[in-house]
Design an enzyme around this catalytic site. Structure first.
Site, short mmCIF file in Angstrom:
data_model
loop_
_atom_site.label_atom_id
_atom_site.label_comp_id
_atom_site.label_asym_id
_atom_site.label_seq_id
_atom_site.Cartn_x
_atom_site.Cartn_y
_atom_site.Cartn_z
CE LYS A 124 9.13 -5.76 11.57
NZ LYS A 124 8.66 -5.52 12.90
NE ARG A 125 0.86 -10.73 6.83
CZ ARG A 125 0.25 -10.78 5.67
NH1 ARG A 125 0.25 -11.88 4.96
NH2 ARG A 125 -0.39 -9.72 5.20
#
Ligand code: GLU
Length: 483
Positions: free
Chosen positions: A254-255
């Protein structure tokens, strides 16, 4: 005759379908189609705490959206079911019991505290943490004592010594030293099978011929091969593909932005673009062609042609493919796809003239990379959404620009109703009268007529809006009123 190819995609419903997993599903699907085999969907939901029915449904929906249809799966198709691990628990226990009876598994009574202390100790010595085999050495008497005391236990599989060799269809020859692997758990204390154990039993009973999955499972494969041997079963063939990395070369997470198929879908990516993208990551078709459909993939794909190098995610590439597919799409289909966003934005699609809508779409599709971007441009074509952006307002305030708009307004007023072809000559006339051309002419015109600084070609917007609406907007721009 070789057995029918049977492959499976086995997601754990503990989250939304990640694009990395969708890629695994896609490889399995295309391989099955190419080999005229069967593609099986199995839900690995033994982790009851983290699994949810909502995620199962979301995964099914995303796979369907991508066009990855399964031949057998949890929705009733196929005769090797059930296809949810939570419905197969008694099977795993039965096989666990079998290994125990045959002396190929043992009860381990070690407490969590002991295991934790062991782990810390090994780490402090710079060793890889693994179970030390303490309970493997328990005598019958010790075992029955612990049992009668009611000490909880797990079933462990004794790994033994030696090397496990196998031929991976992507990586080639693989070799794992068993000294690096501790005796692993097959059934947990609360009676639930561990992933490796459930996976082997299911793959065997479902007659899976090829296991195609991510490299993150490579270290599980020797454990699974040992289990096949213990049961006397033939293992399937294995193919482990590299995982997608983010631009910083760490596993895509998700980063790095959106990773779920559902998020790309909501943003307005097309399934054909996402599929094409996922395949292009790490696979160069023999034809070197960059755009391909699932049908074409079926003809050209082979596991051995998959790259062994980890692919790097590029949103830019995905957007580029998406805009290609949007441009190629016919307006009617695009209208169907866009209708929910149009309605959401307040456009009553069924009350609009279809011909007008299709023409708007044919202009917009040149400008957008994702479907949700249409919203930005609706004000150009729908009066109820028309608004002048701040930047456009600044341009319109300029006296020289006001003169240009006055000029075009005057020409429009004196000319008879504009036919489609006459807009180009009108623009020429404005050029002549004002002495402005290029950006210094088009920027104020675009600002006044569309309220924006960018958008589809002005020469195409004008005939679509028609003389009356263009004049109305020019008047607003000249009078400096808010529409
Ligand atoms: N449930 C596992 C996962 O989602 C499946 C791994 C496999 O394909 O064996 O990673």
């Amino acid at each position: 005759m070789a057995p029918t190819v049977r492959v499976r995609f086995a997601p754990a419903p503990t989250g939304l379908l990640h694009i990395g997993n969708a890629r695994t599903a896609l490889f399995n699907y295309v391989f099955a189609k190419r080999e005229r085999g069967r593609f099986i969907l199995r839900i690995e939901d033994t982790d009851a705490e983290r699994s949810s029915e909502a995620f199962v449904q979301a995964i099914l929906e995303d796979l369907r959206w991508l066009g990855i249809e399964w031949d057998e799966g949890p929705d009733g198709k196929g005769s090797y079911g059930p296809y949810r691990q939570s419905q197969r628990i008694s099977l795993y226990r039965q096989f666990g019991e079998q290994l125990l009876q045959e002396g190929k598994a043992y009860k381990c009574f070690c407490s969590r505290e002991r295991l934790e202390a062991l782990r810390k100790e090994q780490l402090s010595q710079g060793l890889m943490p693994r179970y030390d085999g303490k309970c493997r050495l328990l005598t019958r008497k010790e075992i029955s004592e612990k049992e009668s005391e009611g000490v909880p236990f797990v079933l462990r599989f004794p790994v033994g010594r030696g090397t496990v060799l196998f031929e991976d269809l992507i990586h080639g020859k693989m070799s794992f030293e068993l000294s690096g692997i501790g005796d692993f758990i097959i059934i947990r204390s609360y009676g639930i099978a561990d992933y490796n154990f459930a996976c082997v039993i299911d793959d065997h009973l479902m007659e899976i011929t090829h296991v195609i999955r991510g490299d993150d499972h490579l270290s599980n494969t020797p454990r699974q091969i040992l289990l096949y041997r213990a049961f006397g079963w033939e293992p399937p063939q294995f193919a482990h593909h590299p995982l997608i990395l983010g631009p910083d070369r760490t596993p895509l997470s998700k980063r790095h932005g959106a990773t779920a198929v559902a998020h790309y879908r909501q943003e307005g990516f097309l399934p054909e673009a996402l599929l094409n993208y996922l395949f292009l990551l790490g696979w160069t078709p023999p034809s070197k062609e960059e755009f391909f459909t699932i049908e074409k993939l079926r003809e050209e794909f082979s596991l051995s042609s998959l790259s062994r190098n980890a692919p790097i995610h590029s949103r830019q590439k995905l957007e580029w493919l998406n805009s290609h597919y949007i441009r190629k799409m016919n307006e009617n289909r695009l209208l169907t796809l866009l209708t929910p966003s149009l309605e959401k934005a307040g456009i009553k699609v069924d009350q609009c003239e279809k011909k007008y809508l299709l023409e708007v779409i044919s202009l917009l599709k040149e400008n957008i990379t994702v479907l949700s971007q249409v919203e930005e441009y609706l004000g150009i074509f729908f009066d109820e959404k028309f608004a002048i952006e701040e930047e456009a307002k600044k341009i319109l305030k300029h006296p020289e620009n006001q003169k240009i708009l006055q000029e075009i307004y005057a020409i429009l007023k004196e000319s008879p109703k504009k036919g489609e072809g006459s807009w180009a000559s009108l623009l020429l006339k404005v050029e002549e009268r004002t002495g402005h051309k290029g950006k210094s002419l088009y920027a104020p015109l675009r600002a006044g007529i569309t309220g924006k600084m960018k958008g589809p070609e002005l020469a195409k917007i004008l005939p679509l809006l028609g003389q009356e609406r263009v004049m109305k907007r020019l008047k607003i721009a000249l009078e400096g009123e808010d529409p």
